[in-house]
Design an enzyme around this catalytic site. Structure first.
Site, PDB file in Angstrom:
ATOM      1  N   ASP A  13      15.641 102.531  68.901  1.00 60.16           N
ATOM      2  CA  ASP A  13      15.272 101.205  69.423  1.00 60.16           C
ATOM      3  C   ASP A  13      14.253 100.463  68.545  1.00 60.16           C
ATOM      4  O   ASP A  13      13.097 100.881  68.432  1.00 60.16           O
ATOM      5  CB  ASP A  13      14.683 101.312  70.834  1.00 60.16           C
ATOM      6  CG  ASP A  13      15.619 101.984  71.831  1.00 60.16           C
ATOM      7  OD1 ASP A  13      16.437 102.825  71.414  1.00 60.16           O
ATOM      8  OD2 ASP A  13      15.510 101.682  73.029  1.00 60.16           O
ATOM      9  N   GLU A  44      17.908  96.852  71.198  1.00 57.02           N
ATOM     10  CA  GLU A  44      17.679  96.279  72.535  1.00 57.02           C
ATOM     11  C   GLU A  44      16.267  95.746  72.761  1.00 57.02           C
ATOM     12  O   GLU A  44      16.045  95.022  73.717  1.00 57.02           O
ATOM     13  CB  GLU A  44      18.033  97.293  73.633  1.00 57.02           C
ATOM     14  CG  GLU A  44      16.991  98.372  73.795  1.00 57.02           C
ATOM     15  CD  GLU A  44      16.785  98.789  75.254  1.00 57.02           C
ATOM     16  OE1 GLU A  44      17.495  98.311  76.131  1.00 57.02           O
ATOM     17  OE2 GLU A  44      15.881  99.609  75.472  1.00 57.02           O
ATOM     18  N   ASN A  45      15.322  96.113  71.881  1.00 57.27           N
ATOM     19  CA  ASN A  45      13.948  95.607  72.040  1.00 57.27           C
ATOM     20  C   ASN A  45      13.515  94.751  70.847  1.00 57.27           C
ATOM     21  O   ASN A  45      12.318  94.541  70.636  1.00 57.27           O
ATOM     22  CB  ASN A  45      12.958  96.770  72.180  1.00 57.27           C
ATOM     23  CG  ASN A  45      13.316  97.709  73.304  1.00 57.27           C
ATOM     24  OD1 ASN A  45      13.902  98.769  73.065  1.00 57.27           O
ATOM     25  ND2 ASN A  45      12.998  97.332  74.516  1.00 57.27           N
ATOM     26  N   ASN A  72      19.590  98.508  78.452  1.00 57.00           N
ATOM     27  CA  ASN A  72      19.271  97.816  79.699  1.00 57.00           C
ATOM     28  C   ASN A  72      18.656  96.434  79.495  1.00 57.00           C
ATOM     29  O   ASN A  72      18.674  95.613  80.404  1.00 57.00           O
ATOM     30  CB  ASN A  72      18.336  98.683  80.565  1.00 57.00           C
ATOM     31  CG  ASN A  72      17.144  99.194  79.798  1.00 57.00           C
ATOM     32  OD1 ASN A  72      17.297  99.846  78.769  1.00 57.00           O
ATOM     33  ND2 ASN A  72      15.951  98.899  80.280  1.00 57.00           N
ATOM     34  N   HIS A  73      18.138  96.144  78.294  1.00 59.15           N
ATOM     35  CA  HIS A  73      17.534  94.829  78.055  1.00 59.15           C
ATOM     36  C   HIS A  73      18.493  93.828  77.409  1.00 59.15           C
ATOM     37  O   HIS A  73      18.076  92.768  76.934  1.00 59.15           O
ATOM     38  CB  HIS A  73      16.285  94.978  77.179  1.00 59.15           C
ATOM     39  CG  HIS A  73      15.182  95.734  77.839  1.00 59.15           C
ATOM     40  ND1 HIS A  73      14.678  95.391  79.075  1.00 59.15           N
ATOM     41  CD2 HIS A  73      14.487  96.838  77.452  1.00 59.15           C
ATOM     42  CE1 HIS A  73      13.721  96.241  79.416  1.00 59.15           C
ATOM     43  NE2 HIS A  73      13.593  97.130  78.453  1.00 59.15           N
ATOM     44  N   HIS A 155      22.358 105.522  76.105  1.00 61.26           N
ATOM     45  CA  HIS A 155      21.067 104.886  76.390  1.00 61.26           C
ATOM     46  C   HIS A 155      20.673 105.241  77.820  1.00 61.26           C
ATOM     47  O   HIS A 155      21.200 104.673  78.777  1.00 61.26           O
ATOM     48  CB  HIS A 155      21.237 103.376  76.223  1.00 61.26           C
ATOM     49  CG  HIS A 155      19.941 102.633  76.149  1.00 61.26           C
ATOM     50  ND1 HIS A 155      19.187 102.575  74.997  1.00 61.26           N
ATOM     51  CD2 HIS A 155      19.251 101.926  77.075  1.00 61.26           C
ATOM     52  CE1 HIS A 155      18.107 101.853  75.227  1.00 61.26           C
ATOM     53  NE2 HIS A 155      18.121 101.453  76.484  1.00 61.26           N
ATOM     54  N   HIS A 180      16.485 104.968  74.449  1.00 60.80           N
ATOM     55  CA  HIS A 180      15.862 104.319  75.617  1.00 60.80           C
ATOM     56  C   HIS A 180      14.446 104.785  75.931  1.00 60.80           C
ATOM     57  O   HIS A 180      13.613 103.957  76.292  1.00 60.80           O
ATOM     58  CB  HIS A 180      16.711 104.457  76.890  1.00 60.80           C
ATOM     59  CG  HIS A 180      16.045 103.896  78.120  1.00 60.80           C
ATOM     60  ND1 HIS A 180      15.803 102.548  78.292  1.00 60.80           N
ATOM     61  CD2 HIS A 180      15.537 104.501  79.233  1.00 60.80           C
ATOM     62  CE1 HIS A 180      15.198 102.352  79.465  1.00 60.80           C
ATOM     63  NE2 HIS A 180      15.020 103.518  80.045  1.00 60.80           N
ATOM     64  N   HIS A 182      12.182 105.847  73.913  1.00 62.33           N
ATOM     65  CA  HIS A 182      11.304 105.486  72.785  1.00 62.33           C
ATOM     66  C   HIS A 182      10.496 106.676  72.270  1.00 62.33           C
ATOM     67  O   HIS A 182       9.607 106.495  71.431  1.00 62.33           O
ATOM     68  CB  HIS A 182      10.364 104.328  73.154  1.00 62.33           C
ATOM     69  CG  HIS A 182      11.078 103.027  73.369  1.00 62.33           C
ATOM     70  ND1 HIS A 182      10.426 101.826  73.447  1.00 62.33           N
ATOM     71  CD2 HIS A 182      12.396 102.747  73.502  1.00 62.33           C
ATOM     72  CE1 HIS A 182      11.298 100.847  73.641  1.00 62.33           C
ATOM     73  NE2 HIS A 182      12.510 101.396  73.685  1.00 62.33           N
TER      74      HIS A 182
HETATM   75 FE   LIG Z   1      14.388 100.488  74.326  1.00 66.51          FE
HETATM   76 FE   LIG Z   2      16.229 100.753  77.190  1.00 64.97          FE
END
Ligand SMILES: [Fe+2]
Ligand SMILES: [Fe+2]
Length: 266
Positions: A13, A44-45, A72-73, A155, A180, A182
């Site tokens: 990520d 995703e981040n 999820n983001h 994830h 996910h 991190h």
């Molecule tokens: Fe993430």
């Molecule tokens: Fe995530």
């Protein structure tokens, strides 16, 4: 290394601009050292710590990233919705609802080698609309005969669900990599059926924060239990990744963790 060997660099990520800059600054030396045929990143981040925008995705593609996975983001930034439908190489979890923008797998080719990339979301403590395990089977069915290798980004929050997915797909895909949390885990290995596996690759972002957030803000939230505005930390950026080596189709030979500081990045 035999001529058929292929290498995939998968980067955990990317958190904020600091994570993106860490990746871009380290990428040339990673290419020198590992000679990856494919580079896949979880993005995703990437946009301010949550979600991704078309501009950032284009920047990553321009830097030679072959595919971007999400999580999820995914839907934080509205401007990415149409882009997710239009751009084949950026994928959101396949087990989101079919009505949600985007798609869950893609195939990228280089020098005649076809890599399928599948994005999945866990179901435990996550908000995916459909089950991950049956969707993994559906994705592999759809990709049958169309790829030489498949990399799955699982994830998910729960380690159990990620280990379960590794066993579920062992012998059927080249790699199952978790994202996910991190936080990188110490269990990278090739499973008996030939699938490279790790429970979590970790993040590419500020290790001096709390999974990406400024630590003062995260701590204030934890201590006071009051709502706090979170910003992305820029303290101590690191790249967390894995390199997967494969000799035969759908079979990994090795998985190596790459954990590297990116000093001097601001
Ligand atoms: Fe993430
Ligand atoms: Fe995530």
């Amino acid at each position: 290394m035999s001529k058929q060997d292929i290498k995939i660099l998968f980067v955990g990520d990317i958190v904020g601009g600091i994570g993106k800059r860490a990746l871009l600054s380290l990428l040339p030396s990673l290419r020198d050292r590992h000679s990856p045929d494919f580079v896949v990143v979880n993005g995703e981040n990437a946009a301010g710590g949550i979600g991704i925008t078309p501009k950032i995705a284009e920047e990553l593609f321009a830097a030679g990233i072959d595919a971007i996975t999400l999580g999820n983001h995914t839907y934080r930034h509205r401007e990415v919705y149409a882009y997710l439908d239009a751009e084949d190489r950026i994928i959101r979890p396949a087990n989101f609802l079919r009505s949600q923008p985007g798609h869950g797998w893609c195939v990228v080719s280089k020098d005649g080698v076809r890599l399928g990339v599948v994005s999945l979301s866990g179901n435990l403590f996550m908000n995916a609309g459909r089950p991950a395990f049956s969707e993994a089977d559906a994705a592999l069915h759809a990709l049958k005969g169309k790829t030489d290798h498949v990399l799955v980004d699982m994830h998910a929050e729960a380690t159990s669900e990620k280990v379960g997915m590794g066993w579920h797909l062992d012998g059927r895909v080249t790699a199952v990599v978790g994202t996910h949390t991190h936080i990188p885990t110490a269990d990278a290995r090739v499973l008996p059926g030939g699938t490279a596996y790790i429970t979590d690759v970790g993040m590419t972002g500020p290790r001096g924060g709390v999974i990406g957030v400024k630590r003062e803000q995260a701590l204030e939230s934890m201590i006071t239990k009051m709502p706090i505005r979170f910003e992305t930390s820029d303290d101590d950026p690191w790249l967390n990744a894995v390199v997967i080596t494969a000799s035969e189709p759908m079979r990994a030979r090795a998985i190596e963790q790459v954990l590297e500081p990116a000093p001097g990045i601001v």
